[in-house]
Design a protein around this motif. Structure first.
Motif, PDB file in Angstrom:
ATOM      1  N   GLN A  26      17.011 -44.157  24.766  1.00  0.00           N
ATOM      2  CA  GLN A  26      17.529 -43.080  23.911  1.00  0.00           C
ATOM      3  C   GLN A  26      19.054 -43.172  23.801  1.00  0.00           C
ATOM      4  O   GLN A  26      19.633 -42.824  22.764  1.00  0.00           O
ATOM      5  CB  GLN A  26      17.092 -41.703  24.440  1.00  0.00           C
ATOM      6  CG  GLN A  26      17.646 -40.506  23.672  1.00  0.00           C
ATOM      7  CD  GLN A  26      17.236 -40.467  22.197  1.00  0.00           C
ATOM      8  OE1 GLN A  26      16.299 -41.138  21.755  1.00  0.00           O
ATOM      9  NE2 GLN A  26      17.950 -39.678  21.403  1.00  0.00           N
ATOM     10  N   GLU A  29      19.829 -45.394  21.043  1.00  0.00           N
ATOM     11  CA  GLU A  29      19.634 -44.692  19.759  1.00  0.00           C
ATOM     12  C   GLU A  29      20.867 -43.852  19.421  1.00  0.00           C
ATOM     13  O   GLU A  29      21.287 -43.792  18.264  1.00  0.00           O
ATOM     14  CB  GLU A  29      18.398 -43.775  19.823  1.00  0.00           C
ATOM     15  CG  GLU A  29      17.074 -44.504  19.918  1.00  0.00           C
ATOM     16  CD  GLU A  29      16.819 -45.431  18.742  1.00  0.00           C
ATOM     17  OE1 GLU A  29      17.131 -45.055  17.584  1.00  0.00           O
ATOM     18  OE2 GLU A  29      16.322 -46.548  18.980  1.00  0.00           O
ATOM     19  N   LEU A  30      21.451 -43.220  20.429  1.00  0.00           N
ATOM     20  CA  LEU A  30      22.663 -42.415  20.229  1.00  0.00           C
ATOM     21  C   LEU A  30      23.811 -43.286  19.744  1.00  0.00           C
ATOM     22  O   LEU A  30      24.552 -42.915  18.841  1.00  0.00           O
ATOM     23  CB  LEU A  30      23.111 -41.783  21.546  1.00  0.00           C
ATOM     24  CG  LEU A  30      22.540 -40.459  22.005  1.00  0.00           C
ATOM     25  CD1 LEU A  30      23.379 -39.908  23.150  1.00  0.00           C
ATOM     26  CD2 LEU A  30      22.517 -39.435  20.882  1.00  0.00           C
ATOM     27  N   VAL A  45      28.819 -35.673  22.300  1.00  0.00           N
ATOM     28  CA  VAL A  45      27.469 -35.258  22.714  1.00  0.00           C
ATOM     29  C   VAL A  45      27.358 -35.263  24.234  1.00  0.00           C
ATOM     30  O   VAL A  45      26.794 -34.346  24.833  1.00  0.00           O
ATOM     31  CB  VAL A  45      26.380 -36.191  22.146  1.00  0.00           C
ATOM     32  CG1 VAL A  45      25.006 -35.709  22.577  1.00  0.00           C
ATOM     33  CG2 VAL A  45      26.440 -36.223  20.644  1.00  0.00           C
ATOM     34  N   PHE A  49      26.601 -32.226  26.792  1.00  0.00           N
ATOM     35  CA  PHE A  49      25.534 -32.283  27.790  1.00  0.00           C
ATOM     36  C   PHE A  49      26.051 -31.846  29.158  1.00  0.00           C
ATOM     37  O   PHE A  49      25.412 -31.064  29.857  1.00  0.00           O
ATOM     38  CB  PHE A  49      24.939 -33.695  27.879  1.00  0.00           C
ATOM     39  CG  PHE A  49      24.020 -33.865  29.061  1.00  0.00           C
ATOM     40  CD1 PHE A  49      24.413 -34.600  30.172  1.00  0.00           C
ATOM     41  CD2 PHE A  49      22.782 -33.239  29.089  1.00  0.00           C
ATOM     42  CE1 PHE A  49      23.578 -34.732  31.278  1.00  0.00           C
ATOM     43  CE2 PHE A  49      21.939 -33.350  30.187  1.00  0.00           C
ATOM     44  CZ  PHE A  49      22.333 -34.098  31.280  1.00  0.00           C
ATOM     45  N   LYS A  82      15.763 -30.637  30.946  1.00  0.00           N
ATOM     46  CA  LYS A  82      14.903 -31.795  30.683  1.00  0.00           C
ATOM     47  C   LYS A  82      15.075 -32.245  29.243  1.00  0.00           C
ATOM     48  O   LYS A  82      15.202 -33.426  28.957  1.00  0.00           O
ATOM     49  CB  LYS A  82      13.438 -31.439  30.959  1.00  0.00           C
ATOM     50  CG  LYS A  82      12.458 -32.546  30.607  1.00  0.00           C
ATOM     51  CD  LYS A  82      11.034 -32.177  30.977  1.00  0.00           C
ATOM     52  CE  LYS A  82      10.038 -33.013  30.189  1.00  0.00           C
ATOM     53  NZ  LYS A  82       9.455 -32.364  29.041  1.00  0.00           N
ATOM     54  N   GLY A  83      15.102 -31.268  28.333  1.00  0.00           N
ATOM     55  CA  GLY A  83      15.271 -31.576  26.915  1.00  0.00           C
ATOM     56  C   GLY A  83      16.584 -32.267  26.622  1.00  0.00           C
ATOM     57  O   GLY A  83      16.629 -33.317  25.975  1.00  0.00           O
ATOM     58  N   SER A  84      17.679 -31.699  27.119  1.00  0.00           N
ATOM     59  CA  SER A  84      18.967 -32.305  26.771  1.00  0.00           C
ATOM     60  C   SER A  84      19.195 -33.632  27.488  1.00  0.00           C
ATOM     61  O   SER A  84      19.777 -34.555  26.904  1.00  0.00           O
ATOM     62  CB  SER A  84      20.141 -31.350  26.964  1.00  0.00           C
ATOM     63  OG  SER A  84      19.983 -30.567  28.089  1.00  0.00           O
ATOM     64  N   SER A  86      16.893 -35.757  28.249  1.00  0.00           N
ATOM     65  CA  SER A  86      16.058 -36.694  27.503  1.00  0.00           C
ATOM     66  C   SER A  86      16.739 -37.102  26.193  1.00  0.00           C
ATOM     67  O   SER A  86      16.716 -38.266  25.803  1.00  0.00           O
ATOM     68  CB  SER A  86      14.709 -36.028  27.232  1.00  0.00           C
ATOM     69  OG  SER A  86      13.987 -36.736  26.281  1.00  0.00           O
ATOM     70  N   SER A  87      17.379 -36.152  25.538  1.00  0.00           N
ATOM     71  CA  SER A  87      18.027 -36.429  24.247  1.00  0.00           C
ATOM     72  C   SER A  87      19.225 -37.348  24.351  1.00  0.00           C
ATOM     73  O   SER A  87      19.568 -38.015  23.379  1.00  0.00           O
ATOM     74  CB  SER A  87      18.451 -35.124  23.578  1.00  0.00           C
ATOM     75  OG  SER A  87      17.317 -34.400  23.189  1.00  0.00           O
TER      76      SER A  87
END
Lengths: 154, 161
Positions: A26, A29-30, A45, A49, A82-84, A86-87
């Motif tokens: 990921q 991808e960023l 970003v 985080f 967990k969401g952030s 993971s992002s």
């Protein structure tokens, strides 16, 4: 230090971050999202985080200081983290969040507290690693070099 | 609430996107997510695809933007009417405190004004019952987070042309 050497050090450092699971795909991808119009996107970003995770870790610590732990609230905070994580591709942090959610479900305070401690450590570790990486990138660019594409080094 | 436009045209090789860019078409997407990092990410993904983006951090805020907060209110103001007519697509996270993405989806699909607007639900969790109930309620698509650029290109091609 000459640019070629700095770039090779950057490649080795980046490889180690992926091999040691600090980062996953990921993050690549960023990196693809960043462009000349927004050259600070990743740094922005990542900073977001770390601000957000600091707040969540404080909230989690406070939640366990209560006489009665509100596990629903705790789960809510861990879900956010967990969401952030993971992002942005912070794999180790994400994995500890997953483990912590299981302990939450079981209402296992000891398990949760161990995870919370791990979360603080892992967040701190990945923060330092990324700060090092960004510093190396700044040095390469200041010396007139360019950052190799992460995708191509694997 | 934040609205922003992209400043440069995208360099994607997908032919439907090239067409959109050459015609200066900038679809307006409303993105709803309670997670700060995810809002920033989805905004960038959409801007990279030449979309205008408004972000909202919860369902209530999204409904307010669309002028749908009070279903019985006949007197929505000019700004809300114009927001409604400009929005080409809504992307919402499923798990949100207060009003969930599913509840937001229902409210949109049951409103006479906005029911034709495509709604895409995103989630970090792959739960078949969750996916099915969103699709049954009229979501055009359900996607897994984190979203990639290729996901947004697909959305643009299918729903914003």
């Amino acid at each position: 230090m000459e640019v070629g050497l700095m770039q090779r050090q950057w490649v080795d450092y980046t490889k180690s971050l992926f091999l040691e699971d600090f980062l996953d795909s990921q993050f690549i991808e960023l990196q693809k999202l960043q462009d000349e119009g927004n050259p600070d996107f990743i740094v922005e970003v990542v900073s977001l985080f770390f601000e957000d995770s600091e707040r969540l870790l404080n909230d989690l610590t406070a939640a366990f200081d209560q006489p009665d732990v509100d596990f629903q609230k705790v789960d809510g905070h861990v879900h956010q983290l967990k969401g952030s994580s993971s992002s942005i591709g912070a794999q180790r942090v994400k994995n500890v969040c997953i483990a912590m959610r299981s302990f939450c479900e079981e209402q296992n305070i000891d398990g949760c507290l161990r995870c919370l401690q791990q979360l603080k450590q892992e967040t701190c570790l990945v923060k330092n690693k990324l700060e090092n990486l960004f510093r190396m990138e700044q040095q390469i660019m200041a010396a007139g070099g360019s950052i190799p594409s992460t995708e191509l080094i694997f | 609430m934040e609205t922003s436009s992209s400043s440069s045209s995208s360099s994607s090789s997908s032919s439907c996107m090239k067409w959109s860019c050459e015609n200066g078409y900038q679809p307006h997407v409303l993105a709803v997510d309670d997670n700060l990092v995810d809002r920033k990410l989805v905004e960038k993904l959409l801007k990279n695809s030449s979309c205008k983006v408004t972000t909202a951090e919860n369902g209530a805020s999204a409904l307010e933007f669309l002028g749908l907060l009070d279903e019985h209110n006949q007197h929505t103001n000019f700004e809300e009417c114009s927001n409604r007519s400009k929005v080409n697509m809504i992307i919402t996270d499923y798990c949100m405190p207060g009003m969930s993405g599913y509840e937001l989806l229902k409210k949109i699909k049951r409103s006479s004004m906005m029911k034709e607007v495509p709604v895409v639900v995103v989630s970090s969790e792959n739960v078949p019952t969750r996916i099915n109930k969103c699709l049954e309620e009229g979501a055009e698509m359900f996607m897994l987070k984190p979203l990639k650029q290729s996901d947004v290109v697909k959305l643009k091609c299918h729903f914003m042309n």
